[in-house]
Scaffold this active site. Sequence first.
Site, PDB file in Angstrom:
ATOM      1  N   SER B 126       0.839  -1.205   0.000  1.00  0.00           N
ATOM      2  CA  SER B 126       0.000   0.000   0.000  1.00  0.00           C
ATOM      3  C   SER B 126       0.872   1.253   0.000  1.00  0.00           C
ATOM      4  CB  SER B 126      -0.862  -0.019   1.264  1.00  0.00           C
ATOM      5  OG  SER B 126      -1.422   1.252   1.522  1.00  0.00           O
ATOM      6  N   TYR B 150      -0.705   0.091  10.321  1.00  0.00           N
ATOM      7  CA  TYR B 150      -0.996  -0.624   9.067  1.00  0.00           C
ATOM      8  C   TYR B 150       0.141  -0.426   8.069  1.00  0.00           C
ATOM      9  CZ  TYR B 150      -3.443  -1.572   4.619  1.00  0.00           C
ATOM     10  OH  TYR B 150      -3.799  -2.045   3.379  1.00  0.00           O
ATOM     11  N   LYS B 154       2.790  -3.204   6.572  1.00  0.00           N
ATOM     12  CA  LYS B 154       3.001  -3.430   5.137  1.00  0.00           C
ATOM     13  C   LYS B 154       4.476  -3.229   4.782  1.00  0.00           C
ATOM     14  CE  LYS B 154      -1.210  -4.362   3.566  1.00  0.00           C
ATOM     15  NZ  LYS B 154      -1.520  -5.694   2.998  1.00  0.00           N
TER      16      LYS B 154
END
Lengths: 326, 326
Positions: B126, B150, B154
Amino acid sequence: MHILITGASGMLGRKVVDRLMRDGLGGHEVSALTLVDVVVPEAPAGFPGRLDAFSADLSASGIAQQLIDGRPDVIFHLAAIVSGEAEADFEKGYRINLDSTRDLFDAIRHAHAADGYHPRVVFASSIAVMGAPLPYPIPDAFHTTPLTSYGTQKAICELLLADYSRHGFFDGIGIRLPTICIRPGTPNKAASGFFSNILREPLVGKPAILPVPDSIRHWHTSPRSAVGFMVHAATMDLGKLGPHRNLSMPGLSATVGEQIEALRRVAGESAVALIRREPDATITRMCEGWAPGFEAARARALGFTAEDSFDQIIRAHIEDELEAPR
Amino acid sequence: MHILITGASGMLGRKVVDRLMRDGLGGHEVSALTLVDVVVPEAPAGFPGRLDAFSADLSASGIAQQLIDGRPDVIFHLAAIVSGEAEADFEKGYRINLDSTRDLFDAIRHAHAADGYHPRVVFASSIAVMGAPLPYPIPDAFHTTPLTSYGTQKAICELLLADYSRHGFFDGIGIRLPTICIRPGTPNKAASGFFSNILREPLVGKPAILPVPDSIRHWHTSPRSAVGFMVHAATMDLGKLGPHRNLSMPGLSATVGEQIEALRRVAGESAVALIRREPDATITRMCEGWAPGFEAARARALGFTAEDSFDQIIRAHIEDELEAPR
C-alpha cells in the site's frame, strides 16, 4: 539513573559503559546499571551503584520482561548477531536480531500499559539497511532496500521503533552507525575488517592485507564518535525528531587510498609499507555494493558530530587504544 | 495451474477471481483454486477445476502450512485488516498483518527446503508505507516512514518479501496499491471513503458528502487497473526486478476538484449538484499527510499501466459495476 545495555560485552557496549562511568549521562550519575550479553559483561571498576551483569539469550522466553522489571530509564539496545552469521543462519538471525527486539519492545509496551513506564530507547541500527545501487552521497530520504538478512532485520526494527514510539509506548531513536574504524582488537574474518586492519596493524608495526583497490569509497566513524552518537541520542530532546525516528549518522566518506594517505601523514612511510595488496574479487564486489557516504543532514542539524578527516580517526585510535588502553 | 488467494472475499480478491475465471493466468487455465478469508469466499460460478474455499484466521496455528500443502503455483496474498482497525487494535494488527504474512512466508520456506517448492508470491502492499512529509511526485527511491501501524506492517512485510526472495525461498513481488477509486459498494466509514463516494453515489442519483477542500491531491487507480497490476505481477518476468522487489504502482494524481470536473464531463451538472460540502478539519488534516502522487517510473518501465484521466476511471466504474454488474 538506571541504564540497561544489551550487547554490553561487545566493542561498542564496553565503550559506552566506560563513558557512562567517566561522565554519567546528561548530568545525571548512573545509580544502577543492567548489562546483558551472551557472554557475561565485565563489571566496571569501582562502580558504586547497583550492578546487574549477566549472560542471557535475549530471545529466550521471559528475558525481555526480566530486563524491564527494574524499569531502566534509558535502554541502549545494541545486541545483535553480525551480518555474516545472520546470513548463514537464517532462523537465528531473525530470532536474535528481530524477535528479541520485538520482545523487548513488547515488554516495554506492557509495562507502559501497567504503570505508564516510558523509557528512552536507543537502538543501534546500521548502514546495512541500505543496499545497492546507492547514490553518493545518500540523502536522508533514501529508501531502505537491504541486501542482507542482517540489514533487513535492522530495517524492520527501525520500523517497529518508529511505530512503538508513535503510539507513545516509549521514546525511541534509531542510530544508523557507519562502519566503525579503527576497530580495536585483532583482525577478524568480517569482509569489512580490512578497513581497520590496514591502519591498526601497521600502527603497531604489524603487516596487514588489503584485498580491494585504493579507489573503494566507504563510510566511517571512530569508536569514540559512535559512543558520542549513543550518548547524544540518549540525552537530546527527541521532540525535535518528529515521527521519523531513525537517523543516518554523520561520518567520513573516504577511499582506501585516502585512508592510506592519512596513515602516511600520521605514522610515516614505514607504516604504509606494511600494507600488502592481495586483491580479492569477491570482497571487492561486496564492497562496491556498500554505502559510499551519506548526507546525514538531519543528524548533523540535530547535533550529532563525527570526524572530518582520517587523520583525526587515526589519532583517536592512538589516544584511546594505544596511549590509554582500557 | 493452482492459485491461492488470501483475502479472497475482499473487493480486490473477488475481482481477481473473476478475472482468472475469464482469462486464466498468463496463458494457463486455472485448474485449482484455493480461496481463504475470514468469511467464506464465494465459489466462482461454473468453475470446472478443484475448488477449496474456506474461512480461517490466517494467524491461527497451522493454517499457513495447510495453505501451502497443495503447493499452489501462484499466491496472491491480499489478506489484511484495514488501517483504522490496525490502529485501534495494536496487537490484532501485528498478528494479522505481520505475523500471518511471516507464517505464510515461513511455511513456503520450509516447503522449499523439503522439496524445492518455489512459488510466485504477489503481495498487496500500500502507499501507506509512505508518511508525511511527502514530495510530489514521490520518487521510486523515497524512504518508507509510515505514520500508521498498518503502513508499518506493510513496510515490514515488503522487507521480508525481498529478503525471502533474495534467499531463493520464493519469487516475490510487492505491489504498492494506490487508493482504489471508484470503490464499489456502499459508503463506508474509512476516512478516505469520500474519494469514491463523491463519484459513485451521484452516478446513481444519490447524494454524497465531501469533507475536504477541492484542492486536496491524492493518488488513485481503478479496481480494474488494480486487478491488472495483480495479474501482471503474477505473470511478468521477475528477473527484471533484481533485488528491489517492491514497486510503487502507476496511478492518477488528481485533486478533488479534478475528480468533480471529470464527473461533470461524464455525468453532467445534475450529478455534481448531489455533492454536499461538509468540511471536516480532522479528515482534511489526515488527507494532507497522504501521498499526492508517485513517479512510479520503475513500475511503468516494467509494464504496469493505469488510467490517464479521471474520466477513464469513472467510465471503468460505469462499465464494470453499473452496466455489467457481477
